[in-house]
Design a protein around this motif. Structure first.
Motif, PDB file in Angstrom:
ATOM      1  N   ALA A  38     -16.680  -0.764   1.360  1.00  0.00           N
ATOM      2  CA  ALA A  38     -15.441  -1.465   1.719  1.00  0.00           C
ATOM      3  C   ALA A  38     -14.736  -0.697   2.839  1.00  0.00           C
ATOM      4  CB  ALA A  38     -14.527  -1.583   0.516  1.00  0.00           C
ATOM      5  N   PRO A  39     -14.404  -1.374   3.947  1.00  0.00           N
ATOM      6  CA  PRO A  39     -13.674  -0.673   5.009  1.00  0.00           C
ATOM      7  C   PRO A  39     -12.314  -0.209   4.496  1.00  0.00           C
ATOM      8  CG  PRO A  39     -14.514  -2.803   5.768  1.00  0.00           C
ATOM      9  CD  PRO A  39     -14.661  -2.774   4.281  1.00  0.00           C
ATOM     10  N   PRO A  40     -11.828   0.922   4.992  1.00  0.00           N
ATOM     11  CA  PRO A  40     -10.502   1.381   4.571  1.00  0.00           C
ATOM     12  C   PRO A  40      -9.420   0.416   5.041  1.00  0.00           C
ATOM     13  CG  PRO A  40     -11.293   2.681   6.429  1.00  0.00           C
ATOM     14  CD  PRO A  40     -12.439   1.810   5.989  1.00  0.00           C
ATOM     15  N   GLU A  41      -8.331   0.340   4.290  1.00  0.00           N
ATOM     16  CA  GLU A  41      -7.206  -0.469   4.724  1.00  0.00           C
ATOM     17  C   GLU A  41      -6.569   0.193   5.935  1.00  0.00           C
ATOM     18  OE1 GLU A  41      -5.469  -2.814   0.914  1.00  0.00           O
ATOM     19  OE2 GLU A  41      -4.802  -0.755   1.152  1.00  0.00           O
ATOM     20  N   ARG A  42      -6.341  -0.586   6.980  1.00  0.00           N
ATOM     21  CA  ARG A  42      -5.757  -0.048   8.216  1.00  0.00           C
ATOM     22  C   ARG A  42      -4.476  -0.796   8.541  1.00  0.00           C
ATOM     23  NH1 ARG A  42      -9.722   3.103  10.771  1.00  0.00           N
ATOM     24  NH2 ARG A  42     -11.876   2.635  10.182  1.00  0.00           N
TER      25      ARG A  42
ATOM     26  N   PRO B  45       0.812  -1.222   0.000  1.00  0.00           N
ATOM     27  CA  PRO B  45       0.000   0.000   0.000  1.00  0.00           C
ATOM     28  C   PRO B  45       0.847   1.275   0.000  1.00  0.00           C
ATOM     29  CG  PRO B  45      -0.936  -1.592   1.508  1.00  0.00           C
ATOM     30  CD  PRO B  45       0.374  -2.167   1.043  1.00  0.00           C
ATOM     31  N   SER B  46       2.034   1.216   0.550  1.00  0.00           N
ATOM     32  CA  SER B  46       2.917   2.380   0.575  1.00  0.00           C
ATOM     33  C   SER B  46       3.494   2.717  -0.794  1.00  0.00           C
ATOM     34  CB  SER B  46       4.088   2.119   1.537  1.00  0.00           C
ATOM     35  OG  SER B  46       4.884   1.041   1.040  1.00  0.00           O
ATOM     36  N   GLY B  47       3.364   1.783  -1.744  1.00  0.00           N
ATOM     37  CA  GLY B  47       3.969   1.962  -3.048  1.00  0.00           C
ATOM     38  C   GLY B  47       5.306   1.265  -3.190  1.00  0.00           C
ATOM     39  N   ARG B  48       5.877   0.821  -2.054  1.00  0.00           N
ATOM     40  CA  ARG B  48       7.116   0.071  -2.127  1.00  0.00           C
ATOM     41  C   ARG B  48       6.845  -1.305  -2.729  1.00  0.00           C
ATOM     42  NH1 ARG B  48       7.412   1.805   3.180  1.00  0.00           N
ATOM     43  NH2 ARG B  48       7.123  -0.320   3.892  1.00  0.00           N
TER      44      ARG B  48
END
Length: 323
Positions: free
Chosen positions: A319-323, A102-105
């Motif tokens: 959809a719940p946000p990614e946490r 999710p960070s793009g890494r």
């Protein structure tokens, strides 16, 4: 004097086990070699759980001892650590999957294709394997729906069991089949094989819909409230385990506690009598040899997520946000 390394033949490979006598679970008298041999004894089962899946390694190279802790990104001075990227010096037969977090890494994470990879990782101190719910062939679309029944602190396993039974009943009503396993702790996981057609967000929404239905059916037991301090019921249905880069310890992984308990796949008929402490590194090989893998049929049929998504639509659930 250090014990000489031992070489073990695993399929077509030779896996070197360094310092085989190093204590890994000293209270149980278990060494590194014992851990490697454990994973080989349950080889068909653990490989079924990991095969072709991007897998994070939870490495305990010093073994499990009082006061040992896992390092974090903020403090990497722990005795154990999580390894997302292919370790340096890995054999050329260790395959990988390319992932975007999710960070793009990005990372090339191991994706086991044979049991020798499991033995090689165990030699590095891996006790728990954390596979993604996707395969290397398609890392964007989960092929497993994972339902995490997470008890609050102080809640016993006996309170989770009736929730798991209701999960099964509801899945059956929808024409779906779930497969339960212990976590090695007080919780339970239920897996459903699904067609790899839906996104991680769709899968989170599906588990949230299931959790809300369980909350209606078992209002004294189940919560879907995300914030821990606001939960007023004993068992949380953790829908965010279906977020990208969230993983659960695989079947047959070893919990890093002195008792060396393991995550045990179960038949539904065993659930009422089972207890997490029934399944450990010492006893699981005999159980596996006698009974085989209760999750052997997990991938025989893949189900549609449509019934749960239709329920989410009817309930107006996003959809719940990614946490």
């Amino acid at each position: 004097m250090a014990t000489a390394a031992e070489e073990i033949t695993v399929g077509e490979r030779v896996v070197r086990v360094s310092h085989p006598d190093k204590p890994y679970f000293p209270q149980r008298g278990l060494t590194k070699l014992d851990v490697v041999r454990y994973f080989l004894a349950v080889g068909d089962g653990v490989l079924r759980a990991l095969r072709d899946r991007p897998t994070m390694l939870e490495r305990w190279p010093k073994g499990v001892f009082e006061g040992a802790r896992v390092g974090t990104r903020q403090d990497n001075r722990g005795d154990a650590f999580y390894q997302k990227r292919l370790p340096a010096g890995a054999p050329d037969w260790v395959r990988t999957a390319h992932l975007t977090f999710p960070s793009g890494r990005t990372a090339d994470e191991i994706a086991p294709t044979e049991l020798a990879v499991v033995a090689w990782a165990a030699n590095l101190g891996t006790l728990r394997f954390h596979p993604w719910p996707v395969t290397a062939a398609d890392v964007e679309h989960p092929d497993q729906l994972r339902i995490d029944l997470d008890p609050l602190p102080g809640v016993g396993f006996d309170q989770v069991v009736p929730v798991a039974h209701e999960v099964r009943a509801f899945l059956t009503e929808l024409g779906l089949t779930g497969y339960p396993k212990t976590t090695g702790g007080r919780g339970l996981h239920v897996y459903v094989s699904i067609e790899p057609r839906w996104s991680f967000a769709d899968c989170r929404r599906a588990v949230l819909a299931l959790g809300c239905e369980l909350q209606r059916r078992l209002p004294e037991l189940v919560t879907t409230t995300w914030w821990r301090e606001q939960r007023d019921r004993p068992v949380f249905v953790d829908y965010n385990q279906m977020s990208r880069d969230h993983t659960m310890a695989s079947a047959y992984s070893i919990r890093p506690t002195p008792a060396a308990l393991v995550s045990a796949p179960l038949d539904w008929s065993e659930l009422d009598d089972a207890r997490p402490e029934d399944f450990d590194v010492v006893g699981m090989p005999a159980r596996f040899a006698e009974r085989g893998d209760p999750h052997a049929g997990l991938d025989d049929r893949r189900f549609s997520l449509a019934p749960l998504l239709e329920l989410a639509d009817r309930e107006g659930l996003a959809a719940p946000p990614e946490r």
